[in-house]
Design a protein around this motif. Structure first.
Motif, PDB file in Angstrom:
ATOM      1  N   LEU A 101       0.844  -1.202   0.000  1.00  0.00           N
ATOM      2  CA  LEU A 101       0.000   0.000   0.000  1.00  0.00           C
ATOM      3  C   LEU A 101       0.876   1.248   0.000  1.00  0.00           C
ATOM      4  CD1 LEU A 101      -2.683  -1.131   2.608  1.00  0.00           C
ATOM      5  CD2 LEU A 101      -2.731  -1.398   0.149  1.00  0.00           C
ATOM      6  N   SER A 102       1.996   1.159  -0.703  1.00  0.00           N
ATOM      7  CA  SER A 102       2.958   2.264  -0.734  1.00  0.00           C
ATOM      8  C   SER A 102       2.299   3.579  -1.166  1.00  0.00           C
ATOM      9  CB  SER A 102       4.082   1.897  -1.705  1.00  0.00           C
ATOM     10  OG  SER A 102       4.903   2.996  -1.922  1.00  0.00           O
ATOM     11  N   ARG A 103       2.827   4.675  -0.600  1.00  0.00           N
ATOM     12  CA  ARG A 103       2.293   5.988  -1.017  1.00  0.00           C
ATOM     13  C   ARG A 103       2.766   6.343  -2.415  1.00  0.00           C
ATOM     14  NH1 ARG A 103       3.129   9.518   4.378  1.00  0.00           N
ATOM     15  NH2 ARG A 103       1.620   8.414   5.644  1.00  0.00           N
ATOM     16  N   ASN A 104       3.854   5.703  -2.818  1.00  0.00           N
ATOM     17  CA  ASN A 104       4.346   5.912  -4.186  1.00  0.00           C
ATOM     18  C   ASN A 104       3.348   5.237  -5.138  1.00  0.00           C
ATOM     19  OD1 ASN A 104       5.607   5.570  -6.655  1.00  0.00           O
ATOM     20  ND2 ASN A 104       7.648   5.417  -5.733  1.00  0.00           N
ATOM     21  N   ARG A 105       2.721   6.031  -5.959  1.00  0.00           N
ATOM     22  CA  ARG A 105       1.633   5.486  -6.796  1.00  0.00           C
ATOM     23  C   ARG A 105       2.105   4.400  -7.745  1.00  0.00           C
ATOM     24  NH1 ARG A 105      -2.513   9.251  -9.920  1.00  0.00           N
ATOM     25  NH2 ARG A 105      -3.145   7.308 -10.867  1.00  0.00           N
ATOM     26  N   ALA A 106       3.322   4.625  -8.281  1.00  0.00           N
ATOM     27  CA  ALA A 106       3.845   3.649  -9.246  1.00  0.00           C
ATOM     28  C   ALA A 106       3.980   2.277  -8.587  1.00  0.00           C
ATOM     29  CB  ALA A 106       5.190   4.123  -9.771  1.00  0.00           C
ATOM     30  N   ILE A 107       4.465   2.265  -7.330  1.00  0.00           N
ATOM     31  CA  ILE A 107       4.650   0.983  -6.628  1.00  0.00           C
ATOM     32  C   ILE A 107       3.290   0.373  -6.292  1.00  0.00           C
ATOM     33  CG2 ILE A 107       5.565  -0.086  -4.537  1.00  0.00           C
ATOM     34  CD1 ILE A 107       7.778   1.981  -4.536  1.00  0.00           C
TER      35      ILE A 107
ATOM     36  N   SER B  69      12.647  -5.495  -6.071  1.00  0.00           N
ATOM     37  CA  SER B  69      11.721  -6.209  -5.177  1.00  0.00           C
ATOM     38  C   SER B  69      10.428  -6.526  -5.911  1.00  0.00           C
ATOM     39  CB  SER B  69      11.360  -5.357  -3.970  1.00  0.00           C
ATOM     40  OG  SER B  69      12.488  -5.063  -3.255  1.00  0.00           O
ATOM     41  N   LEU B  70       9.941  -5.540  -6.653  1.00  0.00           N
ATOM     42  CA  LEU B  70       8.689  -5.755  -7.387  1.00  0.00           C
ATOM     43  C   LEU B  70       8.836  -6.871  -8.416  1.00  0.00           C
ATOM     44  CD1 LEU B  70       7.195  -2.231  -7.921  1.00  0.00           C
ATOM     45  CD2 LEU B  70       5.896  -4.268  -7.395  1.00  0.00           C
ATOM     46  N   MET B  71       9.999  -6.895  -9.058  1.00  0.00           N
ATOM     47  CA  MET B  71      10.227  -7.932 -10.071  1.00  0.00           C
ATOM     48  C   MET B  71      10.212  -9.312  -9.410  1.00  0.00           C
ATOM     49  SD  MET B  71      10.493  -7.536 -13.264  1.00  0.00           S
ATOM     50  CE  MET B  71       9.821  -9.022 -13.972  1.00  0.00           C
ATOM     51  N   ASN B  72      10.849  -9.390  -8.229  1.00  0.00           N
ATOM     52  CA  ASN B  72      10.841 -10.670  -7.501  1.00  0.00           C
ATOM     53  C   ASN B  72       9.412 -11.065  -7.149  1.00  0.00           C
ATOM     54  OD1 ASN B  72      13.581 -10.807  -7.536  1.00  0.00           O
ATOM     55  ND2 ASN B  72      13.844  -9.919  -5.502  1.00  0.00           N
ATOM     56  N   ASP B  73       8.633 -10.072  -6.718  1.00  0.00           N
ATOM     57  CA  ASP B  73       7.256 -10.379  -6.330  1.00  0.00           C
ATOM     58  C   ASP B  73       6.406 -10.768  -7.541  1.00  0.00           C
ATOM     59  OD1 ASP B  73       7.708 -10.090  -3.672  1.00  0.00           O
ATOM     60  OD2 ASP B  73       7.287  -7.947  -3.651  1.00  0.00           O
ATOM     61  N   ALA B  74       6.700 -10.142  -8.678  1.00  0.00           N
ATOM     62  CA  ALA B  74       5.986 -10.537  -9.908  1.00  0.00           C
ATOM     63  C   ALA B  74       6.330 -11.994 -10.226  1.00  0.00           C
ATOM     64  CB  ALA B  74       6.368  -9.625 -11.058  1.00  0.00           C
ATOM     65  N   GLY B  75       7.594 -12.358  -9.944  1.00  0.00           N
ATOM     66  CA  GLY B  75       8.026 -13.744 -10.162  1.00  0.00           C
ATOM     67  C   GLY B  75       7.255 -14.698  -9.264  1.00  0.00           C
TER      68      GLY B  75
ATOM     69  N   ARG C  38      12.967   4.595 -15.518  1.00  0.00           N
ATOM     70  CA  ARG C  38      13.413   5.656 -16.448  1.00  0.00           C
ATOM     71  C   ARG C  38      12.804   6.996 -16.067  1.00  0.00           C
ATOM     72  NH1 ARG C  38      12.737   2.252 -20.651  1.00  0.00           N
ATOM     73  NH2 ARG C  38      10.682   3.096 -21.104  1.00  0.00           N
ATOM     74  N   GLU C  39      11.527   6.938 -15.742  1.00  0.00           N
ATOM     75  CA  GLU C  39      10.835   8.204 -15.406  1.00  0.00           C
ATOM     76  C   GLU C  39      11.056   8.611 -13.947  1.00  0.00           C
ATOM     77  OE1 GLU C  39       6.859   7.050 -16.334  1.00  0.00           O
ATOM     78  OE2 GLU C  39       7.368   6.705 -18.439  1.00  0.00           O
ATOM     79  N   ARG C  40      11.940   7.884 -13.271  1.00  0.00           N
ATOM     80  CA  ARG C  40      12.296   8.141 -11.859  1.00  0.00           C
ATOM     81  C   ARG C  40      11.077   8.091 -10.936  1.00  0.00           C
ATOM     82  NH1 ARG C  40      17.457   9.613 -11.795  1.00  0.00           N
ATOM     83  NH2 ARG C  40      18.350  10.562 -13.641  1.00  0.00           N
ATOM     84  N   ARG C  41      10.163   7.216 -11.246  1.00  0.00           N
ATOM     85  CA  ARG C  41       8.987   7.077 -10.377  1.00  0.00           C
ATOM     86  C   ARG C  41       9.264   6.076  -9.255  1.00  0.00           C
ATOM     87  NH1 ARG C  41       3.992   5.716 -13.765  1.00  0.00           N
ATOM     88  NH2 ARG C  41       2.858   6.324 -11.887  1.00  0.00           N
ATOM     89  N   MET C  42      10.315   5.289  -9.423  1.00  0.00           N
ATOM     90  CA  MET C  42      10.744   4.415  -8.309  1.00  0.00           C
ATOM     91  C   MET C  42      12.224   4.122  -8.444  1.00  0.00           C
ATOM     92  SD  MET C  42       9.236   0.643  -9.154  1.00  0.00           S
ATOM     93  CE  MET C  42       7.582   1.057  -9.660  1.00  0.00           C
ATOM     94  N   ARG C  43      12.798   3.698  -7.300  1.00  0.00           N
ATOM     95  CA  ARG C  43      14.238   3.425  -7.313  1.00  0.00           C
ATOM     96  C   ARG C  43      14.494   2.000  -7.812  1.00  0.00           C
ATOM     97  NH1 ARG C  43      13.897   5.736  -2.113  1.00  0.00           N
ATOM     98  NH2 ARG C  43      14.083   3.666  -1.189  1.00  0.00           N
ATOM     99  N   GLY C  44      15.761   1.777  -8.187  1.00  0.00           N
ATOM    100  CA  GLY C  44      16.144   0.464  -8.711  1.00  0.00           C
ATOM    101  C   GLY C  44      15.850  -0.656  -7.735  1.00  0.00           C
TER     102      GLY C  44
END
Lengths: 610, 88
Positions: free
Chosen positions: A477-483, A551-557, A540-546
């Motif tokens: 429930l991150s405040r960062n919308r992209a996440i 972490s998101l990629m791992n969770d998508a996995g 690329r658009e700097r909406r989230m850090r690497g």
């Protein structure tokens, strides 16, 4: 209103009354409160500071008994918290990372290590003006705690803990000294066996209330120093403190896993036996204390150090009695302590009568695997912070996902043990027994093999959900919308699949039912491809850090694996009963390459034009 | 009568492979019929509202069904030995 609430209300009332009546009592109580706060800070500091050191040492201390006991003594002496060491040990035994016998060894050591507290209080705390050290310690601690560095914060917490321990001891001492002038508790002292038992009970009660034998010993030693309790009653209170620890451990152990429960039982057995032995051989122990005290050069009337020596001696006696039998105790506990929680899900369809007819065996196992699936469905749905009724309804899942305000707290480890593993074990055992019970046609054997595979997939999906839920709790429930949007996509994918499987289950089974899930495989494939593309764009658009993207990629996995596992399981469960239809379904089912190609076509928009 | 029954059983036994094939052909036809019906339903949903929210999801379903039907038709060709087009 629960008993707990009533007890709390009474306790608060009594304290308030005490504060109203006596300023000295307030000072003593404040001393205990500050001391307890100090212990909490110390524990928190060590938690951040050790960063796995405690765990590494614990793992290395398993092969020999003396190592486990030594580890328990050293770590408890250093940290002055048997609770922290016991908790870490319980978690290790529960996770089967160390054997129960080693865990018992550590607990024995912890009991001995905790006696150093009495020495510190009796030997140092009441002889030196430690409050003079407390103030600078607190100042240093706060400066360090303002630092960003984790290690500095950890050291800050430890110093804060030590500072408050010192301050607590100081207030207790001051309080009892002043109390002495107005009230004489020693007038209530009792002698003989009755006195021994009553004061053991009081010591136990104080420890249970304060949840710390250290704090009880502090009260006992300061009261003894102020002459508010007699030496004899002080010894009984010390025994009571040990028993009180056993009660708190037993309460803690109730919520632990089986390994933890066994360790808690061992702790209770150890403390109760030690207390019994101490009561039975009280006179001998006192002779031992006198002899040891004289040997160490304690003054005849130095009851504080004599009490500390008594505390150590009777715990040492317990360790000496139990140490040779840790392995036997462990195997005894493993045999007899087999808690079957009321929550443990039992198989519903596996009866041995089914062995008589192979088709019935297969049908029973199929129903039981569905039962397993239902449990996994509940667990995964809650893991996604959604309600089962929502997933089973026609409501918009995207709305439900987007509206989520909090991630549901869930003990997936516990649920896994109680609701998933227990059922899977029963299924696997039943299948093995069915094979041994007579001749089963090849077709039935093959189906049983597939059903076992389905149950394995369901279990693996739940295991992956455990990791995903942990990260959802942190970032879902991150405040960062992209996440938040990416996590919502993950949740939506899995919720959609659960709904699809539920709908297929409800439908009249047709020849093409099982094939419908191939389409979801296409969706899962597309999700994974498009997810990576969107993540790259977000970086690329700097909406989230690497690091967040990784972490998101791992969770998508995890989500990908969960989905594939559940689809495979559902396809096995939904497959047609007739052999020929099953064959036709397998002929038409899409291969991995065909799924990838279909996903590619939909993603590229080819499907719209075809 | 008894001899006739025995002969019939013998013929069935020798013809087992052929019977299995026929059953498989029937089953594939049955699956293909159901798939065609589902495809028609999904296509109708898309035609009614091409910009619906779950458009991509339905497109995925259609794509999967098309591939499954193609595979079914291929399998039928192999089983029946017909080279001309099948109307599933």
């Amino acid at each position: 209103m629960s008993i707990r609430t009533v007890v709390l209300a009474v306790l608060l009332g009594v304290l308030a009354w005490g504060f109203w009546q006596s300023g000295d009592f307030t000072e003593i109580a404040a001393g205990v409160a500050i001391f307890l706060f100090g212990m909490m800070s110390l524990e928190q500091g060590f938690r951040t500071f050790t960063g796995g050191t405690l765990e590494t040492l614990l793992e290395a201390s398993t092969n020999r008994l003396w190592k486990s006991v030594g580890f328990g003594i050293a770590s408890t002496t250093l940290m002055q918290s048997s609770t922290l060491v016991s908790l870490v040990t319980i978690s290790f035994v529960s996770a089967q990372m160390i054997p129960l016998a080693s865990g018992i060894g550590v607990v024995l050591g912890t009991n001995l290590g905790t006696t150093t507290g009495a020495w510190l209080i009796a030997g140092l705390g009441l002889r030196v003006n430690i409050s003079a050290y407390a103030m600078p310690l607190l100042v240093f601690a706060i400066v360090l705690m303002f630092q960003r560095n984790k290690m500095a914060k950890g050291v800050g917490s430890i110093l804060l803990g030590v500072g408050f321990l010192f301050l607590g001891i100081h207030y207790m001492k001051e309080g009892f000294d002043a109390f002495q002038e107005t009230f004489d508790l020693a007038a209530y002292s009792m002698e003989g066996m009755a006195g021994l038992l009553v004061y053991i009970g009081i010591g136990m009660l104080i420890t249970v209330i304060m949840q710390s034998s250290h704090a009880t010993l502090l009260v006992v030693i300061t009261a003894l120093a102020a002459g508010q309790v007699t030496y004899e009653n002080g010894l009984a209170l010390a025994i009571g403190a040990n028993l009180g620890t056993a009660v708190t451990t037993a309460l803690g152990g109730m919520t632990a896993h089986l390994g933890g429960k066994r360790l808690a039982v061992a702790h209770v057995v150890f403390n109760v036996t030690t207390a019994l032995v101490a009561v039975m051989f009280m006179d001998w122990l006192r002779l031992g204390v006198d002899f040891g005290g004289n040997l160490l050069g304690f003054a005849e009337d130095d009851f504080l150090l004599r009490l500390a020596l008594f505390h150590t001696l009777f715990n040492l006696l317990g360790v000496l009695i139990f140490a040779p039998f840790t392995k036997q105790l462990a195997s005894l506990l493993e045999r007899h302590v087999t808690f079957v929680s009321k929550r443990t899900v039992k198989p519903q369809f596996l009866h041995k009568d089914a062995f008589k007819v192979p088709e019935v065996t297969v049908a029973a196992v199929r129903k039981e695997v569905w039962h397993l699936y239902e449990n996994a469905f509940a667990l995964i749905t809650h893991g996604l912070s959604l309600r089962r009724t929502v997933v089973r309804s026609e409501q918009s899942l995207s709305d439900a996902v987007a509206r989520t305000q909090r991630i549901m707290p869930l003990d997936i480890d516990d649920d896994y043990e109680q609701r998933i593993k227990s059922l899977q074990s029963a299924i696997v055992e039943f299948i093995s027994e069915s094979g041994a019970s007579g001749d089963i046609p090849a077709a039935a054997t093959e189906q049983l093999y597939e059903l076992r595979h389905a149950s394995q997939n369901i279990v693996l999906a739940v295991k992956d959900m455990k990791h995903l839920h942990k990260n959802l709790g942190r970032q879902g429930l991150s405040r960062n919308r992209a996440i938040r949007e990416r996590y919502d996509e993950i949740r939506l994918l899995l919720a959609g699949l659960l709904r699809e499987i539920e709908q297929l289950r409800q439908e009249e089974p047709g020849a093409s039912t099982v094939l419908a899930l191939d389409a979801y495989k296409v969706r899962v494939e597309r999700f994974y491809r498009e997810f990576s593309v969107r993540l790259e764009a977000s970086i690329r658009e700097r909406r989230m850090r690497g690091a967040e993207a990784t972490s998101l990629m791992n969770d998508a996995g995890y989500a990908y694996d969960i989905a594939r596992m559940l689809i495979e399981a559902a396809q096995i469960l939904l497959v047609a009963k007739e052999k020929e239809v099953r064959l036709a379904q397998s002929q038409l089912a899409l291969s991995d390459e065909e799924i990838e190609a279909a996903a590619e076509r939909v993603s590229s928009g080819e499907e719209r034009t075809s | 009568m008894k001899t006739k029954k025995l002969l019939s059983r013998l013929r069935d036994f020798l013809d087992a492979e052929r019977t299995d094939q026929e059953r498989e052909v029937d089953s594939i036809r049955q699956v293909l019929r159901e798939l065609r019906e589902k495809q028609r339903k999904f296509q109708a949903k898309l035609d009614d509202n091409p910009e619906r929210d779950d458009r991509e999801e339905i497109e995925g379903k259609l794509q999967a069904i098309r591939t499954q039907r193609q595979k079914g038709v291929e399998r039928l060709r192999v089983l029946t030995g017909r080279q001309d087009g099948f109307k599933d």
